[in-house]
Each structure stands twice: as structure tokens, then as C-alpha cells.
Design a protein around this motif. Structure first.
Motif, PDB file in Angstrom:
ATOM      1  N   ILE A  10      95.172  22.549 -75.533  1.00  0.00           N
ATOM      2  CA  ILE A  10      96.448  22.195 -74.886  1.00  0.00           C
ATOM      3  C   ILE A  10      97.277  21.309 -75.829  1.00  0.00           C
ATOM      4  O   ILE A  10      98.484  21.488 -75.972  1.00  0.00           O
ATOM      5  N   HIS A  11      96.594  20.379 -76.516  1.00  0.00           N
ATOM      6  CA  HIS A  11      97.320  19.457 -77.404  1.00  0.00           C
ATOM      7  C   HIS A  11      97.863  20.133 -78.664  1.00  0.00           C
ATOM      8  O   HIS A  11      98.708  19.555 -79.346  1.00  0.00           O
ATOM      9  N   THR A  12      97.410  21.347 -78.947  1.00  0.00           N
ATOM     10  CA  THR A  12      97.979  22.052 -80.106  1.00  0.00           C
ATOM     11  C   THR A  12      99.274  22.787 -79.733  1.00  0.00           C
ATOM     12  O   THR A  12      99.959  23.312 -80.590  1.00  0.00           O
ATOM     13  N   LEU A  13      99.592  22.863 -78.397  1.00  0.00           N
ATOM     14  CA  LEU A  13     100.769  23.609 -77.937  1.00  0.00           C
ATOM     15  C   LEU A  13     101.930  22.661 -77.609  1.00  0.00           C
ATOM     16  O   LEU A  13     101.707  21.495 -77.288  1.00  0.00           O
ATOM     17  N   THR A  14     103.130  23.203 -77.659  1.00  0.00           N
ATOM     18  CA  THR A  14     104.316  22.440 -77.257  1.00  0.00           C
ATOM     19  C   THR A  14     104.663  22.859 -75.826  1.00  0.00           C
ATOM     20  O   THR A  14     104.792  24.049 -75.559  1.00  0.00           O
ATOM     21  N   PRO A  15     104.814  21.895 -74.893  1.00  0.00           N
ATOM     22  CA  PRO A  15     105.167  22.278 -73.510  1.00  0.00           C
ATOM     23  C   PRO A  15     106.497  23.030 -73.459  1.00  0.00           C
ATOM     24  O   PRO A  15     107.314  22.818 -74.350  1.00  0.00           O
ATOM     25  N   PRO A  16     106.731  23.865 -72.428  1.00  0.00           N
ATOM     26  CA  PRO A  16     105.811  24.127 -71.313  1.00  0.00           C
ATOM     27  C   PRO A  16     104.544  24.874 -71.738  1.00  0.00           C
ATOM     28  O   PRO A  16     104.573  25.622 -72.722  1.00  0.00           O
ATOM     29  N   ILE A  17     103.475  24.657 -70.960  1.00  0.00           N
ATOM     30  CA  ILE A  17     102.165  25.251 -71.267  1.00  0.00           C
ATOM     31  C   ILE A  17     101.703  26.018 -70.025  1.00  0.00           C
ATOM     32  O   ILE A  17     101.855  25.534 -68.892  1.00  0.00           O
ATOM     33  N   VAL A  18     101.163  27.188 -70.242  1.00  0.00           N
ATOM     34  CA  VAL A  18     100.787  28.047 -69.109  1.00  0.00           C
ATOM     35  C   VAL A  18      99.284  27.902 -68.837  1.00  0.00           C
ATOM     36  O   VAL A  18      98.466  28.034 -69.749  1.00  0.00           O
ATOM     37  N   VAL A  19      98.964  27.601 -67.572  1.00  0.00           N
ATOM     38  CA  VAL A  19      97.565  27.427 -67.162  1.00  0.00           C
ATOM     39  C   VAL A  19      97.242  28.513 -66.138  1.00  0.00           C
ATOM     40  O   VAL A  19      97.930  28.620 -65.115  1.00  0.00           O
ATOM     41  N   LYS A  20      96.218  29.324 -66.416  1.00  0.00           N
ATOM     42  CA  LYS A  20      95.898  30.442 -65.517  1.00  0.00           C
ATOM     43  C   LYS A  20      94.441  30.409 -65.076  1.00  0.00           C
ATOM     44  O   LYS A  20      93.550  30.244 -65.906  1.00  0.00           O
ATOM     45  N   ALA A  21      94.237  30.611 -63.788  1.00  0.00           N
ATOM     46  CA  ALA A  21      92.872  30.824 -63.291  1.00  0.00           C
ATOM     47  C   ALA A  21      92.434  32.214 -63.753  1.00  0.00           C
ATOM     48  O   ALA A  21      93.243  33.142 -63.778  1.00  0.00           O
ATOM     49  N   ASP A  22      91.167  32.343 -64.121  1.00  0.00           N
ATOM     50  CA  ASP A  22      90.654  33.623 -64.631  1.00  0.00           C
ATOM     51  C   ASP A  22      90.741  34.757 -63.607  1.00  0.00           C
ATOM     52  O   ASP A  22      91.137  35.865 -63.924  1.00  0.00           O
ATOM     53  N   GLY A  23      90.357  34.474 -62.373  1.00  0.00           N
ATOM     54  CA  GLY A  23      90.154  35.538 -61.371  1.00  0.00           C
ATOM     55  C   GLY A  23      91.383  35.829 -60.524  1.00  0.00           C
ATOM     56  O   GLY A  23      92.479  35.307 -60.763  1.00  0.00           O
ATOM     57  N   LEU A  24      91.198  36.693 -59.517  1.00  0.00           N
ATOM     58  CA  LEU A  24      92.299  37.099 -58.637  1.00  0.00           C
ATOM     59  C   LEU A  24      92.689  35.962 -57.691  1.00  0.00           C
ATOM     60  O   LEU A  24      91.829  35.389 -57.025  1.00  0.00           O
ATOM     61  N   CYS A  25      93.976  35.640 -57.648  1.00  0.00           N
ATOM     62  CA  CYS A  25      94.457  34.557 -56.778  1.00  0.00           C
ATOM     63  C   CYS A  25      95.697  34.981 -55.998  1.00  0.00           C
ATOM     64  O   CYS A  25      96.553  34.140 -55.687  1.00  0.00           O
ATOM     65  N   ALA A  26      95.836  36.264 -55.728  1.00  0.00           N
ATOM     66  CA  ALA A  26      96.989  36.785 -54.977  1.00  0.00           C
ATOM     67  C   ALA A  26      98.306  36.280 -55.561  1.00  0.00           C
ATOM     68  O   ALA A  26      99.215  35.879 -54.836  1.00  0.00           O
ATOM     69  N   GLY A  27      98.416  36.308 -56.884  1.00  0.00           N
ATOM     70  CA  GLY A  27      99.677  35.946 -57.542  1.00  0.00           C
ATOM     71  C   GLY A  27      99.953  34.451 -57.626  1.00  0.00           C
ATOM     72  O   GLY A  27     101.023  34.038 -58.044  1.00  0.00           O
ATOM     73  N   LYS A  28      98.976  33.618 -57.214  1.00  0.00           N
ATOM     74  CA  LYS A  28      99.256  32.177 -57.189  1.00  0.00           C
ATOM     75  C   LYS A  28      98.535  31.408 -58.300  1.00  0.00           C
ATOM     76  O   LYS A  28      98.673  30.195 -58.409  1.00  0.00           O
ATOM     77  N   GLY A  29      97.754  32.102 -59.118  1.00  0.00           N
ATOM     78  CA  GLY A  29      96.872  31.414 -60.074  1.00  0.00           C
ATOM     79  C   GLY A  29      97.480  31.050 -61.413  1.00  0.00           C
ATOM     80  O   GLY A  29      96.761  30.737 -62.351  1.00  0.00           O
ATOM     81  N   VAL A  30      98.831  31.089 -61.511  1.00  0.00           N
ATOM     82  CA  VAL A  30      99.475  30.778 -62.793  1.00  0.00           C
ATOM     83  C   VAL A  30     100.378  29.564 -62.622  1.00  0.00           C
ATOM     84  O   VAL A  30     101.226  29.527 -61.732  1.00  0.00           O
ATOM     85  N   ILE A  31     100.164  28.557 -63.470  1.00  0.00           N
ATOM     86  CA  ILE A  31     100.989  27.349 -63.390  1.00  0.00           C
ATOM     87  C   ILE A  31     101.680  27.119 -64.724  1.00  0.00           C
ATOM     88  O   ILE A  31     101.063  27.254 -65.784  1.00  0.00           O
ATOM     89  N   ILE A  32     102.965  26.846 -64.682  1.00  0.00           N
ATOM     90  CA  ILE A  32     103.713  26.524 -65.902  1.00  0.00           C
ATOM     91  C   ILE A  32     103.845  25.000 -65.919  1.00  0.00           C
ATOM     92  O   ILE A  32     104.614  24.432 -65.142  1.00  0.00           O
ATOM     93  N   ALA A  33     103.048  24.337 -66.768  1.00  0.00           N
ATOM     94  CA  ALA A  33     103.031  22.870 -66.804  1.00  0.00           C
ATOM     95  C   ALA A  33     104.078  22.371 -67.784  1.00  0.00           C
ATOM     96  O   ALA A  33     104.262  22.937 -68.856  1.00  0.00           O
ATOM     97  N   GLN A  34     104.748  21.292 -67.391  1.00  0.00           N
ATOM     98  CA  GLN A  34     105.856  20.784 -68.224  1.00  0.00           C
ATOM     99  C   GLN A  34     105.405  19.734 -69.240  1.00  0.00           C
ATOM    100  O   GLN A  34     106.196  19.284 -70.058  1.00  0.00           O
ATOM    101  N   SER A  35     104.140  19.302 -69.175  1.00  0.00           N
ATOM    102  CA  SER A  35     103.651  18.309 -70.140  1.00  0.00           C
ATOM    103  C   SER A  35     102.174  18.560 -70.400  1.00  0.00           C
ATOM    104  O   SER A  35     101.507  19.287 -69.650  1.00  0.00           O
ATOM    105  N   HIS A  36     101.664  17.951 -71.476  1.00  0.00           N
ATOM    106  CA  HIS A  36     100.235  18.080 -71.787  1.00  0.00           C
ATOM    107  C   HIS A  36      99.392  17.537 -70.634  1.00  0.00           C
ATOM    108  O   HIS A  36      98.406  18.148 -70.228  1.00  0.00           O
TER     109      HIS A  36
END
Ligand code: AMP
Ligand code: GLY
Length: 426
Positions: free
Chosen positions: A133-159
Motif C-alpha cells: 500500500i505504501h508503494t502506491l499513491t492514493p487513491p488506492i483500491v482495496v478488494k475482498a477476494d471472494g463474491l460480495c454482491a458488488g460491495k467488496g471494492v473500496i476506493i481508499a483516499q489515503s494509505h
């Protein structure tokens, strides 16, 4: 022999497939499992999702073909189960469905194949992920591996926000088992397309690209949803861009799936981010789904000139290369009407009023609806219904969809007023 077809699922996607199959002279009877309050009008609902009950119904009703709509039954192995019982089924195997059910598997596979995708790391170790995460410049995308009915993706604005979400997912608190492995990705800036390939495991055909609208509110604001509207074809994907997607993303994926012994038979849905790189539009793969998109299916189905039944049976029979997939030269725009508290929580069922409208404008697709004992259709689910406008121009198709919407009302009804804004400029 005429076909008796069972469509698995209960959404607008399944209703839209039912609508075109109903008008095919080669279809005798249509069944839905479990179906919704609207599919009653197209065929017979079988109220079950249990695999053994489904098989029993197939035998009882002489069902000759099964089409699996959503990802959940595919990720539970319904296609393999039915195939093992000699049922003709359209939908990928459990092994091939991993392209959608595990984002970590998909990212590793496409990276090996040299397909352009966001830079990433997948792991279940918080320290390794934090370091990345610290090697990336925000925004940073965080995803759950498995099926989450379209809710498992978060676009984080900071490390720190990205690390907090990673920890929450790994703890199992956010998404249970689906979040026990996490994918961190660089954020890609561009515009999104949904592309669909129908594969028989060896060859494939492509449908025109669609654009979905994931955010709840007009102007692409508010939380992510399953999709609030879609349109096709889109001027944002010309022939050369679609060709690039086909050659650089779809073909190598299907190739590697076949080579590793899990050939993909069904609908391969690529979620694409089109980015500007060196003055060229460059498609990056965001995600794969192993089924039609919802609401994308609702705009593709009414434009098929080549019947859906031919597409499905040619794929099952390994003969997709023999088929020329033709589309009607029109545009389709689907606007979703959702219930009051979607996507946060369910709302109490309420009656839907539909006034007569000119059927040349298009039609209604029913999704989150149930049928009351009185026969009345009730809005009972998150995405309740869609107004699908059809016309010779995109602008007119959108006007038609909104004109249909004026004839529909239910308490708490919400819809976006700007579907197709990226193509129409407003
Ligand atoms: P997915 O389920 O992976 O398609 O993610 C859901 C939505 O999150 C996508 O439709 C995009 O809007 C957004 N998204 C996912 N991955 C990225 C990324 N790497 N960069 C930017 N947006 C993303
Ligand atoms: N509309 C996006 C999906 O079906 O996943």
C-alpha cells in the motif's frame, strides 16, 4: 422438438432473457427458478435454489435446456452438477467460474498471460499488504477476494484508510470468508466499459460493448450499486477499441483457461477501464464476471437479431464459430428504478402503479418484485424494475426510457436522470 427452458435466477437479467425466449417459436415452455413476481407472466416459477430440487424439477417438467443467470449458483457448482446428470446447461463450470469468484486467482492468471491490468498484490498477510500500500499513491483500491454482491471494492483516499479497510476485511468482519484474502490495486483513471464474449471453450463471439452506471446518484455520485442503468451500443467503444479488447484481453484469457484444463463455456464479461496512455486509448482489465451483467443484459437482449437460443445452443455444442452474431441497428437504454433504501437496506413491499404507454417506446423489465395473492405486483427488492427505451438514436432511446418511467410509480421510487451521460454529454 421444441425446447422447455429453465432460467436460473430472479433478477431483471433473467426476466430480459425470458422476454426474448418467450417469443422464439422453438420454445415451448419457460420456467424460472426461483424467478420473480414479473416472470410469472412469462412462464412458471419454481420456488427453489436447491440443486437437488432443481434437478427434480428438470426431470418432472421435461426441461431440455438450462440457462444460469447469476454468479452465486455458478460459484456453487450448479453447472457441473447438472452436466453430471446429463442436463444441457449454459453456464461455466465451477473451475472456470473462479475468474469471478476469486479476484486473487483472476489477477494472478491474467498477469501470467501478460494482460494489462492494474498493478496489484494479493495476500492474506496484513504486513505484506501494508508494505505494498505504501508503494502506491492514493487513491488506492482495496478488494475482498471472494463474491460480495458488488460491495467488496473500496476506493481508499489515503494509505491509512486503505490499511484500515484491509485489516477489517482480513478479520472477517467486513465480508466474512470472502475477505480473508485481499487484493490491493493501483487506481486506474479512465472510463468503464462492459464487454461480453460468448465462448464455447475454444472459439468465441463478441457482443457490442455496454456502459453501466454503478453509482446510486446522478453525476456518478453516492455509493456503488449493482448498476443503476446501462446502454448499448456506445460510441465510447469503436471497432478498433473493441478489437483491442478482444485481442489483448478476451482471446488470451480464453486461451489460457483452455490450456490449463478449465475451458470457459458461457458468457465472459470483462469489466474494462479505458485509460489514455501515450495518446492512445488503452483498455485495462478491472474484473471478469462469468455471466451477463445486470443491467447490461437488459439492453443487449432486445437488440439481438441472432436469437439468444442459437447463441446458447451453439456455445454448448462447441459450434460458436459457425454463428454470425447480428444485432438490430438500434440503441437501447435501460434505467433502473430502485426502492427507497437501496443499496443500504431493504424496504417494505409497496404496490407499483403502471399506466398505459406506447409500446413503440420500449418495455418494462421486472426485477425486485413479488406477486401479492391479489395478483398485484409489489416492489419488494432493491432494484425493482427497469424502463428500457429502444430507438434509432441513443438520444431518442434515452428519451423513450424516461418517457416510460413517467408512467410508473411506487412509494420511495428512485432513479438516475442521466443514464448514458458519458456518450450524450449530459
Ligand atoms: P470490480 O468489482 O472489481 O469491477 O470493482 C467495482 C468497481 O470499482 C469498478 O466498476 C470500478 O468502478 C471500481 N474499480 C475497481 N478496480 C479499480 C481500479 N483498479 N481503479 C479504479 N477503479 C476501480
Ligand atoms: N452490472 C454489473 C454486474 O452485473 O456485475
Amino acid at each position: 422438438m421444441r425446447e422447455n427452458i429453465l432460467i436460473i435466477g430472479n433478477g431483471g437479467r433473467e426476466y430480459a432473457m425470458g422476454l426474448v425466449l418467450k417469443d422464439d417459436k422453438r420454445v415451448d415452455r419457460l420456467y424460472f427458478a426461483p424467478g420473480n413476481g414479473g416472470t410469472h407472466a412469462l412462464g412458471v416459477n419454481i420456488p427453489t435454489t436447491k440443486h437437488t430440487d432443481i434437478l427434480e424439477s428438470i426431470q418432472k417438467h421435461n426441461i431440455t435446456l438450462v440457462i444460469i443467470g447469476p454468479e452465486a449458483p455458478l460459484s456453487e457448482g450448479l453447472s457441473d452438477f447438472l452436466t453430471a446428470h446429463n442436463v444441457r446447461v449454459f453456464g461455466p463450470s465451477l473451475a472456470a467460474s473462479r475468474l469471478e469468484s476469486s479476484k486473487a486467482y483472476m489477477k494472478d492468471l491474467v498477469s501470467q498471460a501478460g494482460i494489462k491490468t492494474a498493478k496489484y498484490m494479493q495476500s492474506n498477510d496484513v504486513n505484506a499488504l501494508s508494505e505494498f500500500i505504501h508503494t502506491l499513491t492514493p487513491p488506492i483500491v482495496v478488494k475482498a477476494d471472494g463474491l460480495c454482491a458488488g460491495k467488496g471494492v473500496i476506493i481508499a483516499q489515503s494509505h491509512s484508510e486503505a490499511i484500515a479497510h484491509t485489516k477489517e476485511m482480513l478479520s472477517g468482519e467486513a465480508f466474512g470468508d470472502a475477505g480473508m484474502r485481499v487484493v490491493i490495486e493501483e487506481f486506474l483513471d479512465g472510463y468503464e466499459l462492459s464487454v461480453f464474449a460468448i465462448s464455447d471453450g475454444k472459439d468465441f463471439i463478441m457482443l457490442p460493448a455496454c456502459q453501466d452506471h454503478k453509482r446510486l446518484l446522478s453525476g456518478d455520485n453516492g455509493p456503488n450499486t449493482g448498476g443503476m442503468g446501462a446502454y448499448t451500443p456506445t460510441p465510447l467503444c469503436d471497432k478498433s477499441l473493441l478489437e483491442k479488447i478482444k485481442k489483448d484481453i478476451i482471446a488470451p484469457t480464453l486461451d489460457i483457461m483452455r490450456k490449463q484444463g478449465s475451458p470457459f463455456v458461457g458468457v465472459l464479461f470483462g469489466g474494462i477501464m479505458v485509460c489514455q496512455r501515450d495518446n492512445e486509448l488503452t483498455p485495462y482489465l478491472l474484473e471478469f464476471n462469468v455471466r451477463f451483467g445486470d443491467p447490461e443484459c437488459e439492453v443487449l437482449m432486445p437488440l439481438l437479431e441472432t436469437p439468444l437460443l442459437d447463441i446458447v445452443t451453439h456455445a454448448i455444442d462447441g459450434k460458436i464459430a459457425e454463428l454470425e452474431c447480428k444485432m438490430i441497428e438500434k440503441y437501447a437504454v435501460a434505467v433502473v428504478a430502485s426502492s427507497k433504501d437501496y443499496p443500504y437496506k431493504s424496504s417494505p413491499a409497496v404496490p407499483i402503479a403502471v399506466k398505459d404507454f406506447d409500446k413503440n417506446l420500449g418495455h418494462i423489465v421486472y426485477a425486485g418484485v413479488s406477486k401479492a395473492e391479489s395478483g398485484e405486483i409489489l416492489a419488494s427488492g432493491g432494484r425493482v424494475l427497469l424502463a428500457v427505451g429502444l430507438a434509432e438514436s441513443l438520444e431518442k432511446a434515452r428519451d423513450n426510457a424516461y418517457e416510460i418511467m413517467k408512467h410508473i410509480s411506487f412509494k420511495g421510487m428512485h432513479f438516475r436522470d442521466d443514464i448514458a451521460f458519458r456518450a450524450l454529454g449530459r
